[in-house]
Design an enzyme around this catalytic site. Sequence first.
Site, PDB file in Angstrom:
ATOM      1  N   CYS A 273      -2.276   8.482   2.457  1.00 22.81           N
ATOM      2  CA  CYS A 273      -1.815   8.191   1.374  1.00 22.81           C
ATOM      3  C   CYS A 273      -2.784   8.400   0.273  1.00 22.81           C
ATOM      4  O   CYS A 273      -2.592   8.720  -0.761  1.00 22.81           O
ATOM      5  CB  CYS A 273      -1.479   6.664   1.297  1.00 22.81           C
TER       6      CYS A 273
ATOM      7  N   GLU B 285       0.799  -1.140  -0.109  1.00 23.50           N
ATOM      8  CA  GLU B 285       0.051   0.133   0.056  1.00 23.50           C
ATOM      9  C   GLU B 285       0.967   1.206  -0.062  1.00 23.50           C
ATOM     10  O   GLU B 285       1.617   1.601   1.144  1.00 23.50           O
ATOM     11  CB  GLU B 285      -0.886  -0.109   1.250  1.00 23.50           C
TER      12      GLU B 285
END
Lengths: 285, 505, 304
Positions: free
Chosen positions: B318, B284
Amino acid sequence: MAAKNRLAVNKTYKLYLGGKFPRTESGRYYEVKGRKGALLANASRASRKDFRNGVVAARKAWPGWDGSSAYLRGQILYRIAEMLEGRTEQFEEELRIQGSTPSTAKKEVAKAVDLLVHYAGWSDKYQSLFSSVNPVSTPHFNFSVPEPTGVVAVAAPEKSSLLGLCSAIAPILAGGNTSIVLASHSKPLCAITLAEVLNSSDVPAGVVNMLTGFRDELLPHFAEHMDVNALLLCSDMEEEAKMVGKRAAENLKRVVSHPDSALEEDPYHILDFQEVKTTWHPVGV
Amino acid sequence: MSEAQDKGAAGSKTKSASSGKKKSRHDFVDGDRYAPAPESSEHVVVKDSYDLFIGGDWIRAPKRTETRNPATGEVLSEVGEAGPGMVKKAVAAARKAYEETWSTMPGRERGKYLYRLARLIQERAREFAVLETMDGGKPIRESRDVDLPLVAAHFFYYAGWADKLDYAFPGRTAHSIGVIGQVIPWNFPLLMAAWKLAPALACGNTVVLKPAETTPLTALKLAELIEEAGFPPGVVNVVTGGGKTGRHLVRHPDVDKVAFTGSTEVGKMIQRDLAGTGRRYTLELGGKAANIIFDDATVNQAVEGIVNGIFFNQGHVCCAGSRLFVQEGIADTVVRKLKRRMDNLVLGDPLDKNTDVGAINSQEQLDRIKVLVDSGSEEGAKCWQSGQKLPRKGFWFKPTIFTECAQSHQIVQKEIFGPVLAIQTFRTPEEAVEKANNTPYGLSGGVWTDKGSKIFKITSQIRAGVLWANTFNKFDPASPFGGYKESGVGREGGLQGLAPYLDLR
Amino acid sequence: MSADPPIFPDLRMLSTIDQVGVEERAQRFQARSIKSESKLSALKLAVTMLDVTTLEGKDSPGKVKQLCAKAKRPLPEDPSIGPAAAICVYPRLVRVAKEAVGRSGVKVASVATGFPSGQSRLKERLSEIRYAVGAGADEIDMVISRGKLLHGEFRSIFDEIVRCKEACGGAHLKVILETGELQTYDTVRIASEIAMAAGADFIKTSTGKIQPAATLPVTLVMLEAIQDYYDRTGRMVGMKPAGGISDAKTAIHYLVMLKETLGKEWLTSRWFRFGASSLTNDLLMQIRKQQTGRYQSADYFTKD
């Protein structure tokens, strides 16, 4: 092979790029030899630039292929099967001269046709299998669906030159991706004939691009190209996998490894080249 | 007459509220901020020093590092720095636990451990929230209302999967993988631990977890809770340390799978490290999400979505909506409203319950933000910052927006990971989609329009793993999360989040 | 007041409202923690924003006089608290109220226009306004015809409000939307827009006779409408949530929302009112609690 009174017309094996059959831009070729060392054909030895052209064609073709209906993709896959069936003898012959026994050649062609029919049916079903509506705790509608990864480079099985090739391409196509395929190096004939089948089966130009050539020359470029989203590597060589994996990391290509043999009929091979997209929307008035 | 009366009322009010002194800064009307409302940290036990949690024991690492509160600079505690030997030990402990207990335990029983852990987390949620805020700098409102509820929910969700894995993937039977090495970031320290641990454990794997260097405390406290919950020793091991420790873990040959959340740069290193080994990975990574506002959008809620998209957790997210695309016709309105809203954000003490924007996680991160913001101005974008005063101690950055951005500006291309928004305008849907996709990343995106068919069209065209339509930055354990392209490989959350932790045969 | 005739708003320019988004945002205001000095000053401010209201069949001059006394001096022993902004009564009791508030500065507001249903002929509604204004009302709280609004007769609603505004003369006009009957935030937004364009000095959520009455999200929708209207025209419009606000904590949430949307300029009784009856004593109790540190008992506060 010449018949009495008539000189046979030999086939030239070229590349298949963007729906056309060009010779390699490099002008290079390599000899394909039969069982007893007889020269069967001069295959094109694709270059890095040929591969690059293939990626350009695949990228260009992708929105259309991705945007076409799942039903249509299924019809086209079925059409490939039809056309392949119609050219059974030619494929059997090619397999035989490249080393198969008549009965294994026959079996292989039949299996390839059946595999294409199998994936034709998956093209509008795997989505239901791999989608979900997710019960989130907030007042939102939330669902996840698979979407094609994009442009996939394929190093097809070396040993299984027709069935292996079809088994590598079919799930990628069924899933809405476009591809650049490096065919079996030692047995490239079926690949180019298959390209002819594809070309006459309503597969849009650029959806499949077929190369013949040298793996060790081309694979590094397959792995490195920044506009390739995923790579299927059919290989038993750990070193090859290592090299590909390391180079593929530069744009985080999805690398899917499979042994050097035909891929099983399996919707999870379609899923290998899908990305799951999750969408949220509020529920209210 | 009414005005005179109003003045009188206001005058008397101010007088009484400040009891004769100068106007107070905490006066509801005239003050520049609300009176402090700090969350109590009295009940939070932070030890002077934490060891590594390996095989159910707390083992002292010879090398130690301090962890600080980024809002004050004060040292909170000292944690071990695991070297190769310690990592090896942890992997061995995880292997032993995998073979001897966890992989052979019925799923139902594994699930019960996870349920128990979820309950313990709920019981001590406030303590964890306060500690998360102290160690990482995020506002208590977020750690209390977002992180901790999601942490508990995540364990609850995956606990329930533990005995149902064979139903998850049609035509396949589910088998565990083995030892999982997990490396997590500093932006959601405990939540990322939950995202990683819950599915891995539910699927019958054992874990070595490495928390981020600057935020190790809640993971260590979670280890205490895991101990308290009676998990078999070695099922979860926590090794603290920096990037080197992470690398030792990732490269350990007996780690069957690596799960990493962090920068794209490190993600690529991991992919290289694992190439050809047959060991699996999920990543990720970074993002540069486009948040697209069409002129038919629900404007006021869209502005809220923009704020939530980029200032949530100081932009240390993110999937932050760090690129804003506004259709030309409403661009002025949106920017005007956005500025007004930004001026109302409360910035300061992360432990204050009213704080909206907390501290930047570290000096290093602050420097990175500053460099990129400077580049924005140098390259010709127009910078605007909200009017809050920054505290003197600690690491802080004002909510910032750039208008007149070009696609080629670094602030548009690079992940800033801070409270900085790059705004561009567009004319047609096609242009919006083209610019939104013009990035190596593909983690998330936002679309704001009142037209249903447009939502489906645009969300399907954005190449990203999570699309928020008429909302932003929503998370749920049942909802898969993860990126396209350079934003990562694999999904976490939901049914799809099981696959990376299973060998499907 | 500008002499330009009111112009019917261009409703196509309105953006829609997302229910989930609005409710989420409203919840954020509730997460604010208002303490010590901020709390005390907010509580005191809230008292000055009260429209102390009695709208019952059994209302009598005696009851109204008692309420006026409370409005003028809510906390008898502390003259710095209050006075309330207004006393809100039926037209028949305006005269009594006006006399009772005297020169205290407390305004007299009267509901009118066939309150609460608005189901009488326009002629009668207008004459009710004139009657109340004639009796000395400083402010008129009118209701709109919700049936017509839901039927899409926006123009007709607009015209009626314009007529009511004319009938008010110098009195301030508060337009009650009765949001509980409008069902969706989009309709609330449209009604707000029409009311403001027609000349409303205040827009108000509810009569208090229909559930739900005022809520934070519906008030937020109206505050946003006021802000957008102000941005467009430069004219400030006041806001009055009414009904259902019965404790100090909730009142503070409203003030926080007001402060963080419309800002400081609106934080006065000139631009913001609470329509409430039982809120007064809870505000007073909380003020005392802030001052003494002790939790209070209702026995120590006058019930009027």
